[in-house]
Each structure stands twice: as structure tokens, then as C-alpha cells.
Scaffold this motif. Structure first.
Motif, PDB file in Angstrom:
ATOM      1  N   GLY A  54      37.461  -2.800  17.245  1.00  0.00           N
ATOM      2  CA  GLY A  54      37.349  -1.367  17.017  1.00  0.00           C
ATOM      3  C   GLY A  54      37.536  -0.570  18.288  1.00  0.00           C
ATOM      4  O   GLY A  54      38.216   0.468  18.299  1.00  0.00           O
TER       5      GLY A  54
ATOM      6  N   GLN B  91      33.252   2.319  10.787  1.00  0.00           N
ATOM      7  CA  GLN B  91      32.577   1.858  12.006  1.00  0.00           C
ATOM      8  C   GLN B  91      33.323   2.189  13.289  1.00  0.00           C
ATOM      9  O   GLN B  91      32.854   1.887  14.373  1.00  0.00           O
ATOM     10  CB  GLN B  91      32.423   0.322  11.937  1.00  0.00           C
ATOM     11  N   GLY B  92      34.515   2.807  13.155  1.00  0.00           N
ATOM     12  CA  GLY B  92      35.329   3.058  14.345  1.00  0.00           C
ATOM     13  C   GLY B  92      36.412   2.015  14.467  1.00  0.00           C
ATOM     14  O   GLY B  92      36.125   0.823  14.546  1.00  0.00           O
ATOM     15  N   GLY B  93      37.673   2.482  14.494  1.00  0.00           N
ATOM     16  CA  GLY B  93      38.785   1.547  14.563  1.00  0.00           C
ATOM     17  C   GLY B  93      39.082   0.873  13.238  1.00  0.00           C
ATOM     18  O   GLY B  93      39.682  -0.198  13.213  1.00  0.00           O
TER      19      GLY B  93
ATOM     20  N   LEU C 214      32.491  11.351  19.550  1.00  0.00           N
ATOM     21  CA  LEU C 214      33.510  12.302  19.089  1.00  0.00           C
ATOM     22  C   LEU C 214      34.554  11.584  18.236  1.00  0.00           C
ATOM     23  O   LEU C 214      35.002  12.109  17.212  1.00  0.00           O
ATOM     24  CB  LEU C 214      34.176  12.981  20.296  1.00  0.00           C
ATOM     25  N   ALA C 215      34.919  10.385  18.642  1.00  0.00           N
ATOM     26  CA  ALA C 215      35.919   9.632  17.887  1.00  0.00           C
ATOM     27  C   ALA C 215      35.406   9.229  16.509  1.00  0.00           C
ATOM     28  O   ALA C 215      36.183   9.026  15.583  1.00  0.00           O
ATOM     29  CB  ALA C 215      36.326   8.384  18.669  1.00  0.00           C
ATOM     30  N   LEU C 216      34.096   9.121  16.374  1.00  0.00           N
ATOM     31  CA  LEU C 216      33.511   8.737  15.082  1.00  0.00           C
ATOM     32  C   LEU C 216      33.071   9.948  14.263  1.00  0.00           C
ATOM     33  O   LEU C 216      32.381   9.798  13.266  1.00  0.00           O
ATOM     34  CB  LEU C 216      32.338   7.785  15.299  1.00  0.00           C
ATOM     35  N   GLY C 217      33.470  11.134  14.684  1.00  0.00           N
ATOM     36  CA  GLY C 217      33.270  12.292  13.828  1.00  0.00           C
ATOM     37  C   GLY C 217      32.231  13.288  14.280  1.00  0.00           C
ATOM     38  O   GLY C 217      32.031  14.310  13.619  1.00  0.00           O
ATOM     39  N   ALA C 218      31.551  13.013  15.405  1.00  0.00           N
ATOM     40  CA  ALA C 218      30.636  14.033  15.925  1.00  0.00           C
ATOM     41  C   ALA C 218      31.457  15.265  16.298  1.00  0.00           C
ATOM     42  O   ALA C 218      32.571  15.150  16.805  1.00  0.00           O
ATOM     43  CB  ALA C 218      29.886  13.512  17.147  1.00  0.00           C
TER      44      ALA C 218
ATOM     45  N   ALA D 182      39.180  11.278  10.891  1.00  0.00           N
ATOM     46  CA  ALA D 182      38.192  12.040  11.657  1.00  0.00           C
ATOM     47  C   ALA D 182      36.936  11.223  11.925  1.00  0.00           C
ATOM     48  O   ALA D 182      36.222  11.478  12.884  1.00  0.00           O
ATOM     49  CB  ALA D 182      37.828  13.319  10.907  1.00  0.00           C
ATOM     50  N   LEU D 183      36.663  10.244  11.073  1.00  0.00           N
ATOM     51  CA  LEU D 183      35.473   9.415  11.244  1.00  0.00           C
ATOM     52  C   LEU D 183      35.779   8.107  11.977  1.00  0.00           C
ATOM     53  O   LEU D 183      34.944   7.219  12.018  1.00  0.00           O
ATOM     54  CB  LEU D 183      34.823   9.125   9.890  1.00  0.00           C
ATOM     55  N   GLY D 184      36.964   8.015  12.555  1.00  0.00           N
ATOM     56  CA  GLY D 184      37.220   6.900  13.447  1.00  0.00           C
ATOM     57  C   GLY D 184      38.182   5.856  12.940  1.00  0.00           C
ATOM     58  O   GLY D 184      38.474   4.899  13.660  1.00  0.00           O
TER      59      GLY D 184
ATOM     60  N   ARG E 146      42.078   8.158  20.914  1.00  0.00           N
ATOM     61  CA  ARG E 146      40.846   8.879  20.586  1.00  0.00           C
ATOM     62  C   ARG E 146      39.828   8.812  21.714  1.00  0.00           C
ATOM     63  O   ARG E 146      38.926   9.640  21.797  1.00  0.00           O
ATOM     64  CB  ARG E 146      40.222   8.294  19.326  1.00  0.00           C
TER      65      ARG E 146
ATOM     66  N   LEU F 241      30.340   2.357  21.874  1.00  0.00           N
ATOM     67  CA  LEU F 241      30.629   2.263  20.443  1.00  0.00           C
ATOM     68  C   LEU F 241      29.448   1.649  19.696  1.00  0.00           C
ATOM     69  O   LEU F 241      29.061   2.112  18.615  1.00  0.00           O
ATOM     70  CB  LEU F 241      31.897   1.425  20.229  1.00  0.00           C
ATOM     71  N   TRP F 242      28.861   0.620  20.291  1.00  0.00           N
ATOM     72  CA  TRP F 242      27.698  -0.030  19.678  1.00  0.00           C
ATOM     73  C   TRP F 242      26.540   0.959  19.526  1.00  0.00           C
ATOM     74  O   TRP F 242      25.884   1.024  18.483  1.00  0.00           O
ATOM     75  CB  TRP F 242      27.294  -1.221  20.545  1.00  0.00           C
TER      76      TRP F 242
ATOM     77  N   ASN G 204      30.544  -7.468  17.895  1.00  0.00           N
ATOM     78  CA  ASN G 204      31.638  -7.150  16.974  1.00  0.00           C
ATOM     79  C   ASN G 204      32.283  -5.788  17.241  1.00  0.00           C
ATOM     80  O   ASN G 204      32.718  -5.103  16.312  1.00  0.00           O
ATOM     81  CB  ASN G 204      31.129  -7.196  15.523  1.00  0.00           C
TER      82      ASN G 204
ATOM     83  N   ALA H 123      41.163  -0.458  19.201  1.00  0.00           N
ATOM     84  CA  ALA H 123      41.923   0.439  18.328  1.00  0.00           C
ATOM     85  C   ALA H 123      41.661   1.902  18.666  1.00  0.00           C
ATOM     86  O   ALA H 123      42.577   2.731  18.661  1.00  0.00           O
ATOM     87  CB  ALA H 123      41.582   0.152  16.859  1.00  0.00           C
ATOM     88  N   LEU H 124      40.403   2.229  18.965  1.00  0.00           N
ATOM     89  CA  LEU H 124      40.082   3.621  19.307  1.00  0.00           C
ATOM     90  C   LEU H 124      40.784   4.044  20.595  1.00  0.00           C
ATOM     91  O   LEU H 124      41.317   5.152  20.700  1.00  0.00           O
ATOM     92  CB  LEU H 124      38.571   3.807  19.451  1.00  0.00           C
TER      93      LEU H 124
ATOM     94  N   LEU I 233      33.806  19.518  10.637  1.00  0.00           N
ATOM     95  CA  LEU I 233      35.030  18.742  10.866  1.00  0.00           C
ATOM     96  C   LEU I 233      36.261  19.646  10.781  1.00  0.00           C
ATOM     97  O   LEU I 233      37.178  19.540  11.592  1.00  0.00           O
ATOM     98  CB  LEU I 233      35.146  17.606   9.846  1.00  0.00           C
TER      99      LEU I 233
ATOM    100  N   ARG J  57      39.586  18.711  13.356  1.00  0.00           N
ATOM    101  CA  ARG J  57      39.805  17.287  13.052  1.00  0.00           C
ATOM    102  C   ARG J  57      40.442  17.095  11.683  1.00  0.00           C
ATOM    103  O   ARG J  57      41.029  16.052  11.405  1.00  0.00           O
ATOM    104  CB  ARG J  57      38.480  16.538  13.101  1.00  0.00           C
TER     105      ARG J  57
ATOM    106  N   THR K 251      41.579   4.121  12.490  1.00  0.00           N
ATOM    107  CA  THR K 251      42.771   4.211  13.335  1.00  0.00           C
ATOM    108  C   THR K 251      44.039   3.790  12.598  1.00  0.00           C
ATOM    109  O   THR K 251      45.137   4.060  13.071  1.00  0.00           O
ATOM    110  CB  THR K 251      42.607   3.357  14.615  1.00  0.00           C
TER     111      THR K 251
ATOM    112  N   ARG L 103      27.321   3.196  16.676  1.00  0.00           N
ATOM    113  CA  ARG L 103      27.113   2.564  15.373  1.00  0.00           C
ATOM    114  C   ARG L 103      25.636   2.588  15.001  1.00  0.00           C
ATOM    115  O   ARG L 103      25.280   2.837  13.851  1.00  0.00           O
ATOM    116  CB  ARG L 103      27.656   1.126  15.384  1.00  0.00           C
TER     117      ARG L 103
ATOM    118  N   SER M 281      44.643   4.321  20.115  1.00  0.00           N
ATOM    119  CA  SER M 281      45.073   5.485  19.326  1.00  0.00           C
ATOM    120  C   SER M 281      44.894   6.782  20.095  1.00  0.00           C
ATOM    121  O   SER M 281      45.214   7.852  19.586  1.00  0.00           O
ATOM    122  CB  SER M 281      44.259   5.556  18.032  1.00  0.00           C
TER     123      SER M 281
ATOM    124  N   PHE N 195      40.927 -10.855  23.618  1.00  0.00           N
ATOM    125  CA  PHE N 195      41.528 -10.004  22.588  1.00  0.00           C
ATOM    126  C   PHE N 195      42.836  -9.426  23.112  1.00  0.00           C
ATOM    127  O   PHE N 195      42.857  -8.826  24.187  1.00  0.00           O
ATOM    128  CB  PHE N 195      40.574  -8.870  22.213  1.00  0.00           C
TER     129      PHE N 195
END
Lengths: 340, 340, 340, 340
Positions: free
Chosen positions: A293, B165-167, A187-191, B188-190, A302, A156-157, A289, A296-297, B297, B302, B192, A160, A300, A135
């Protein structure tokens, strides 16, 4: 042009040797490795020669968290050019079986995964990989960060599977590399609350620096007494009591994700609690997969990947890199730099 | 103690009058309103006297984005104290019907929703609400921010439907208050990449300032020519071409979320594209179970709620607040301050 | 008009007595009970006076699987008429809390559930229930079948957690009433292989008669040696080895559902297997939103409820009904008929 | 050994000719075709020479619903033996791209799909296919039934998107082969009300015979007046009004699945209804991971495949088979028998 690799010949026996230059197959690329992270599994093979059913029988090259530069293209490669900087997803599945067809290619029985016997890994100057599993790295992402997309993928997995919804309260048990990256991914996914536990104060301090809203040393303050209510548990320590205490802290309908491996393979869980609160417990194995993502995280900002790196080693010192985790309690992630 | 409210008597006829002081029922709290946001639906009732099937027949108090301080407790209230600062979730569902029992209480046919005929809203000094629909504000969250948890809930709900899902690469069409908050929620939910579109340059500039990675003025640069590939579309403009163009930009398996309302109620969509790419199109109506997450949030920084506020009005000038959106293209969110 | 009930005064002490006639509240209906199933939990209260944290302190009326005829309406009832035949969903949740609002009302902390101390149950001539928890029976559905919608709900709920897709291979461990109904629900939802296990040959024979494609007596033929591969496990025995053996039989990505309760509350599971195969383990507690579906499945003949009934008792013999399960290995489901 | 095929040379120009015997690749099997269903897409290519972007430029062999007997194995085949009876999944995806890796291989851009230009189909004595896309037929399943696993897969895939829960009320609009099989799949997955609509009384009669609980001739009784409330809509007619009427009939939170293709590609939908009821509209394209489940459902008798067959033709009469649907209103599914 010559290749070179750090080869595990047996327990605590790593030798750096010249090896044949690999030739990319039609759909493969040759990658000149720039950076490789040392994973707990590498350390475990080094110290014990096996992980559960995976036994090192022939000499094996370790390392599966890697990035580098494309040095040569197979005859049918269409997605990359020589000179592209890439991170390598280290498991190439068969693409045909029931698991592959269902999108859970991480469960493919015929996967060829770096540094899992008998497949060689990336503690080497050059490796080949199928073009679809390399990638492109964004400009500005370092080689180390590129390599650490692999453990970030695990985090990340796990997130998810935790099905975060925004404003979640997450508990991560175990502040090793995977735990700290899972916490950052959450945290990046909104926690918005991310509690992390460990018994190593240096790891807890790193976690705090990288965003943990609470870092709990369970040597002194048992998790069961912390009065937490959480939406999701990401268990990264492999310690059975962490799973049990975490399940007790989950809200009704919460989700527990099992990432850390207990060596015994058998874990006692508070089943009555899991039932009366309708907890869902998901096992995770590697990832699927996640690379786009995760890249990108990290790109950016995050997720801070560089922040977990605690040491760099040239290929010649791959063995020191493999020992760093045991020798230095402040070590979190050692990186091998084959080109240095 | 006396109550006062801005009452809609008919099209473009708002009068500020003294009204009876409401008495909280057993499980209700009396809230002294501190801040109320003006929503597009308020503006629409003011200008047209109706929204689709909802017709203003008797005098109606508008306003459903509100925060305030608890002034009195019903006899059986157990979750709040006098003096608590709260934001109000403005729809109280029946709690018993099939929709309520299934967790989609936003679809309850017997919901009592602020400022939806014949239920009065919050352009008033005092209102009552069931204690379970008042949510404590964290210290440091302003009254305006408390009120704007309501439109943020719409944005968060849309993002949950988008299953990020992030990114992720997200397109938000329409840079009004809902679009800008949905965009912030996505980040905020990931997500990007967050592209936002509008024809109003001032709104696009605000969106850019609040995090949009790309702000596209579709008056000059048609979306269809932007070459986007996206994972999720959050359509907030109610303009049919935005939905169609967005669907064309979705990757296979992507998700479209319909937030903005086209007045005609009928929209032509590229069905063949939706089918051959297996797009999922989700309609959204208000929100459910979003308040705690939205508060967390915003409290964590965020999402920037204060950044969309473009004007403040005392209760006496509620009518000016209702007109601000049409008179000033730079207006995004006008706030009424009944206690000012 | 006089009421009568079978009251549990203490361990193995049930007395049939006259009791006050209950008066329906405004939204409640009075139901003249026609049939009540005896559940394992009733038997457990009868024999031990408690189930885990639920202790019978005052006299308690048992029974929560019931059907009957509406005899009187509360003042605000709008959904039923006197004379309607109904089945009763025995748990009435608060309708307001976080769990209720999220659609998981089975986890409501303030639920009032029949025959769970201190709430009385249905071993009585008359009971009252909120009108929303009484469901009309189709013509042609018997009183017994109406009562057994309750245990079928448990089976249906377990199957919903198992996320069946059509053509599934399901393993149900434990051929008691719940196991047999879960198996039938799985077949009704598209499973094509339904293996059931037990050590009681009579129960296995009943399961075979009611659709099991394979009935395995694990006293003689251990599950681990049966060579099964399954898509879903529905564990209804509460025996830890059944859960472990079932997890081993699951395909990668399969789902385990924990229905049976192990009295110890702690169960050792093969965590390494759960992780490397990415198994999901879901705990289930009662059910939510199952009654309409369960009624429809039974009414259409897809589930045979009458087939599990092994005895009928008038109210006066409620104690005999409670003892039937222990005395007679052929007993699966005893029914009490208060009106007989 | 010689091959023979019915070849489409142009609009309404099919010729049966001798063709080269295909040689299976290393992982392929050679299948002697026993039965092939005529699909609407075959009829459309025959009559128009194209379907949307897919244009028949060179001679093309039609037919993609097929079963047969394995006649020869490629050098690396491990899953089959000569003589095995199999059904063929007609689309072989690349196995590597983003869609394949995510489990939605039906959306693979590089799929090679039978009878889609320029890939030849199965109106032939012999074809080759990758061994992973040939599925063993159970004893007792006929050749016709084996071939019809393909259209059943479409119906099953649509039902999976509809997320049936047991006791569902389903509306299928359009009683062609796909509609009738989708209806049967819905019943097999637990739907208890299956309403089907068409304007062809013979097709409605067949649907009724095969399980429809209600068959509505919308020529006489408009759907909008039928007073239906449904949980799921499976639109198989490609007629825009069917989609609109179906959406109006959905309950809040219901799911619409778009299977039938409207030739214009643009469909006007009642978006306001979709939004205020939070309907989810899913587009479907072919299917993924359906063959094992579809085979099991048919083998268990839950779906009656033979019941939709209305005619048999030898290969020499393939053109008559392609014309049957237009000539005879009672024709539902014509089968070509190359070996007959």
C-alpha cells in the motif's frame, strides 16, 4: 566482490570498514544497497549506544530504511530476478508464533529487525534479506523514495489505526519525518483537515509545503488554545503534553494513536476525558502489511517522499549523516548512498 | 410568496403547478431550492410509477438530491440562519428505534425520505426539512455540487463498507452517476487502482477523465478475461454477471459491496468462491453519517462533482430532465434549477 | 393518586416527601417503581453533593437503576400496555445529534439522564420515561433483577469494547457491583479465565461464588507478581496502579477498558508498554444498545443478578440504603423498594 | 516400531496397511494418534474420490480431526515433551505469503492440510506435525474431545464472523456435526436464542439435548413460516433455500455466515433483501487462530464435544466408520481409534 559497511563500535564511534560479503540463504536475495535513510533510532544508537532495552554490545551496522538492486538469488528464490530494484521491509518475523499467525507479525518476539542489536542493518554496500521482504519498486520511483517506504509504512500504519472515513480532521503532533509522512498518509486516505504541530519553524514550513492545512508552532500558540476539534490524533512527538492536549481536542468517539516514544515510558493522560468521550487510544509499534500500500500511494503521487529529503551522504560520510539531524535544524531526512 | 412544483400524476405525466407554501415546523427550516439532481429512481418512478414495493398512488413530487438557501426558520431552530446555503439530506429518520439507536438510521422503518411515496421531494421552489438534515455549504461550492452531495454520499458509504486501507485496487462495475462518484470516493480514500466497467463508451470516457485508472468496455472485453485482482468490488450496475465476475476477481479476504439493484431481487452468486476466499459481501442501502465527510471531500477538490453534470433544466422542464437519461446516451446527470 | 420520593436536599440530607404525580407526555409511560438499586454515584452525590462537573444545586431525586410496572400510557404510546413489567434505561438522548446518529447515543450532550442534575431519578413511587426506554421484563425475572439490568449494561458494554472471541483470559480489577457484573458478562460472552482483584475479602468471596476463576486480594498478593497473561483488562476500580498493572499483564494486541473513574481525572499509564505491545485502551461511558442483550443474558441464567443484592430498604429508608455501602464492608448492592 | 494406516486407494476402496514410520523434521513432533473423527469431507472422498478441484490421484490417508500423544521430538522442538497429549491443527501454512502475514493463514495457497490430496491425514498409528500446530490438551479432556477441537474450530470461526454481542438470536441451519458445534459455540459466546433446523429428527433431538433453544424440522415446518427474527445466521447445510430463508429472517444489519458447501458452487440469494437490510454475508473456509479458544471452551464445559460422538471404530474398521454416516441416520460423528 567485496562488501563495505559503516559500523557502530560505540557511542559516537562509527567506522567504515570492509566486511565479509553476505551469502544469501536458500530463500534470500542479495541486495546492492542504493539508498538508506537515517532514522531517529539510528541517531539515538549513535549518541547513546542503546534504546531502552536494546543495547549495542558488539559492533553494529545501523540503517533500516533501504532500497537497492538485487545482485544475487538464493537457490530457492522464485519471486525476484537479478537486477530488480526493490525496497526492503527490514523486519523478518518467525512466521509461526501466535502474533505472526494473527497478522500482527510486527509484535513477533523472534523478529530479526535490521539495525536492532544484534541484527545488522543497511549502512552497507550489500545486505541479504528473505525474498518475501523485498518489494519491487515501480519504474519512476527513485532509490530515495524506495528507501522511504519504510518510514511511510509507520505513518500509514498509524493512519490505519486511526480508522479514517473520508473528510476527517486529523491532528499530527510532531513534524519530524514520521509526523510529516503520517500527515501525508492521512491526506492520502481522505483526511481533509490536517493540522500539524511542532516548535521548529523549518519543519512546520516543510509540512505546510507538503500538504498540511494548518501548521501550528506550539512554542508560540499552545495547542490547547487552538480551538481544534479533531476526529483523530496521531501523536508523533513523544511529548506527553502533546498526547494530553490532543486527547482534549478529540471529538467524542475519536481515536488517538501513540507513535512517538516518551523516553520515560510513563505518560500521564487525561483519563476522565478519555472515558467520558469514549476515546480509543492505540499504541503502535512499527507496522504490518503496509509495504504494498505504501509503495502504491507513493507511486501514484499521493505522498511526496522526495520532499522530506534534506541531504545526501556517501557511505564514507555515514557519521556526518547520523549527525545532521542534531547539527542542522533544517535537516529532516538525511540519506546515505552506499553506491555513490 | 407562492410555491410551485413539478408533480408526478402518473406514468409519464408530470405537471408543473402552483402548490401551497410549506410552513416549517418548530425544528424545521424552509429552503428555497437552487438545484436538484435527477436520480435513476426519479426516472424509474416517472416511467413505471413504482419501484418495487413503493407505488405512486397520489400525485408525488420527485427529486431528492437538492441544495438551496434557507428562507425561513422554525420557531426552535438554532443551527441555521436565513440566507445560509445548504444541502439537504433527504431522509429524516425517527431517531428512536433500534436501527436509529444503533447508528444505522438509514434502515429506520419510519424514515421520511424525499420523493419516496407518500413523501414529496424537491422538484419545487420551496421545501421544508428538519434543521439537523440541512448542512451548510462551504463558500465556493456551487449549488449543483451541493445537490450532488447526495449521490456522493451513496458512493462514500459504499467505500466505507469496502474498508479501504490505502493503496487499494478497486473495481467499480457500472459507470453511471453512482459508479463514477463511488470511484472518485475510492480514489479520495486512498485507492490507487480504480477500474471501472460499463458498455457505454461516453460514460467510460467521463470516468477516465474523472480519475479511473482503467475503463473497461465489457461489451467488447469481458471482465472475466481482464486478469484483474482486486481488493474491493463496488457493484453499481445491478447486473448479476457483474457481481459474479467481480467476486471472481477479488483477492482472498476481499470485500464486495452491492449498490446497484437487480430488478428481480434474486442474484446467483459464486458461493463456493465466496467461501473458499472468505469474501465478505455487504449490501448497502442509501447511507448514514456521510454528509459532513462528503462535503469536505468535495470542497477540498478530491471529488469532482461538477464533472458529472450533463444538462440543466428550469423547473418548467422537469419532465425533459427526467427523460434526458433515456434519450441521450451522453447524459449522466441532469440538474433541475427551480429558481432559474 | 399521590407520588412520593426520597429527595436529596444537600450533603447527607435526604428527605422522603410527597411530590406531584408526574404526567406522561405523548410518547411517555408512567411507571410505578418496584425496585431501585443504589449506585456508587448515588452514594457520591449523597456524601459530596457533586460528581466532577455535576453539582446538585436544587433538590434532586437520586436513583437510576430501576424497574416497575406501567401504570399509565401517554396518548401516542404504542409499544406498551398498562400492567407491563419493565426495566428503565435511564438516559434518554436527543436522537438527532452527531453522536446519536452515529450510534453512540451515550455520548449525546443533550441526554436527559436520571439522577444527574438537574434531572430527577427513580427513588420515587412513580416516574415517567419515553416508551422506547422502557423494556419489557420476561416472566420469571424479579423486580431487583430488572433494576440491575442497568449496572449489567455497564459490564456488558465494557465487555463489548473488549472484543471477546471465545476462550478469553480476562482480568477485572475491582470487585464492586460493576466489576462483578462485568466479570459475569465476560464469562457469559465466552471468557474462560476470569481473574478478579480487590482488597475486600467479602467482595472477592462473592466474586468467587459468582464465577470468578481466580480472586486475588491485591492487599496481600500484588497483581504484578501474579504472573498473569490476559487478553483483556476491564478496569473497574478507578485505581491508577490497577490500570498500569493490568496493562503490563496484557498480551500483545490486547485490549484495556477503562470503566472505573479515578477522581483526579489524570492517570499515568505505561505508554511504552502500550506502544510496544500495541495495546488498545478504550474509555467507556455508560452504555449504548445494551438493554435487550443484558435482559436476555440475565433471563437465560448466564448472569446472576440477584446474587449481588445485599440489602433491601423501603423508600422511607432510602438514606440508610445510601449509607449501607460505607457502613458495611459486606454490602455490595442495596435495593430500595418504593412500593414496599 | 511400525506404522499402520487406513489408505484410500480409490472410490470405496480403503485398505489398512503397514506404512513407513514417519520421521519428524527438526521442528516437528511425532504423534501417536489416539482418536480421529470422521468428517463429511472424508466421507465424500471415500464415496466420490474428489471434492471439487481436489482429486485423489495417488493412495491417500484420510482423517484430519485428531489427537494423540507425542512419541518423539524433532531436533529443534522446544514447545513439547514426549508424552504430552495434544490435539493437532491439521493445516500447516507457509507463514510467509500475503495471506499468512495478514492473519488469514487459512487462505494460504501453500498450506499443507491433512487428508487433502496429496497430503496424507491421520487415519494412522503415527503422524508428524510442526510443533506449533500441536496443542497441549488439558487434563480431563478425553482423546475424542481433543480430536473434535477441529470441527469445533469451524463452529467457533463461524461464530467469530457472526460478531456476537451477548444476548444474540442465532439461527443455525443444518444439524450435522458442524451445525451442532457452531450452535454450541454461539451459546458459549453469549447467544441466548439458538434455533437449529434439519430434516433429520434424530439430529434435531441431539441438538435439543445439547442446548438448542428451538429445533425445527423444516420437512414439516418451513423456516419461512417460523416467524423468526435473528441477529445472525450460520448456514451449515449447504442447501440454497436455507441460505435464502435465513437471510429473510435476519434483522436489519444482521450477519449471514456461509459454512455449508452447495455442490454446485452457485447459489441464488435474495440480493434485494440483503441490500435493503444491509446484511453482511461472510464466506468461511476452515478457521484461523481458533485452537486455544476452542480448547478452553471445551475444557470449561461450555461446549459438550463428547455429546456428538455416536460410534467408535478401531483402525481396521476405518471403512465402516466412513460408511456410518450414510448407513445410520442416527450417526453424527464416528471416531476412529488407531490405538484400540
Amino acid at each position: 566482490m567485496q562488501n563495505q559497511a559503516a559500523i557502530l563500535y560505540g557511542v559516537r564511534d562509527v567506522r567504515v570498514e570492509e566486511t565479509p560479503m553476505p551469502e544469501p540463504g536458500p530463500r534470500e536475495v542479495l541486495v546492492e544497497i542504493a539508498s538508506v535513510g537515517v532514522c531517529g533510532s539510528d541517531m539515538h544508537y549513535y549518541e547513546h549506544g542503546q534504546i531502552g532495552p536494546f543495547v549495542v554490545r558488539a559492533p553494529l551496522i545501523l540503517g533500516h530504511e533501504s532500497s537497492g538492486v538485487i545482485a544475487k538469488l538464493g537457490t530457492e528464490v522464485s519471486k525476484h530476478s537479478v537486477g530488480d530494484r526493490v525496497t526492503i521491509e527490514p523486519g523478518v518475523p518467525c512466521g509461526r508464533c501466535r502474533e505472526c499467525r494473527s497478522g500482527r507479525y510486527n509484535l513477533c518476539q523472534d523478529v530479526r529487525f535490521f539495525a536492532t542489536p544484534p541484527i545488522d542493518g543497511a549502512f552497507a554496500r550489500y545486505v541479504t534479506v528473505h525474498e518475501d521482504f523485498a518489494f519491487r519498486l515501480p519504474d519512476g520511483m527513485s532509490d530515495d523514495e524506495g528507501a522511504l517506504i519504510e518510514p511511510l509504512s509507520v505513518g500509514l500504519w498509524a493512519c490505519r489505526k486511526a480508522n479514517l472515513q473520508g473528510g476527517d480532521r486529523v491532528l499530527v503532533t510532531g513534524a519530524g519525518p514520521i509526523g510529516i509522512l503520517a500527515m501525508q498518509a492521512a491526506l492520502a486516505l481522505g483526511a481533509t483537515e490536517a493540522t500539524i504541530t511542532d516548535v521548529n519553524p523549518q519543519r512546520l514550513e516543510m509540512a505546510r509545503r507538503l500538504g498540511a492545512t494548518r501548521a501550528l508552532n506550539v512554542a508560540g500558540e499552545p495547542l490547547a488554545e487552538a480551538g481544534l476539534e479533531i476526529d483523530a490524533l496521531i501523536e508523533c512527538s513523544g511529548i506527553p503534553s502533546a498526547m494530553a492536549d490532543g486527547i482534549h481536542a478529540l471529538r467524542p468517539g475519536g481515536i488517538a494513536v501513540a507513535v512517538g516514544l516518551d523516553p520515560s515510558g510513563e505518560v500521564s493522560i487525561p483519563m476522565a476525558t478519555l472515558q467520558t468521550k469514549e476515546i480509543t487510544l492505540s499504541g503502535v509499534f512499527r507496522y504490518a502489511n503496509t509495504y504494498p500500500g505504501a509503495i502504491a500511494l507513493a507511486a501514484s503521487g499521493r505522498v511526496n517522499l522526495a520532499g522530506i529529503v534534506t541531504g545526501h551522504y556517501p557511505l564514507e560520510q555515514a557519521e556526518e549523516a547520523l549527525q545532521a539531524g542534531r547539527k542542522d535544524p533544517a535537516s529532516v531526512k538525511a540519506m546515505v548512498r552506499p553506491g555513490a
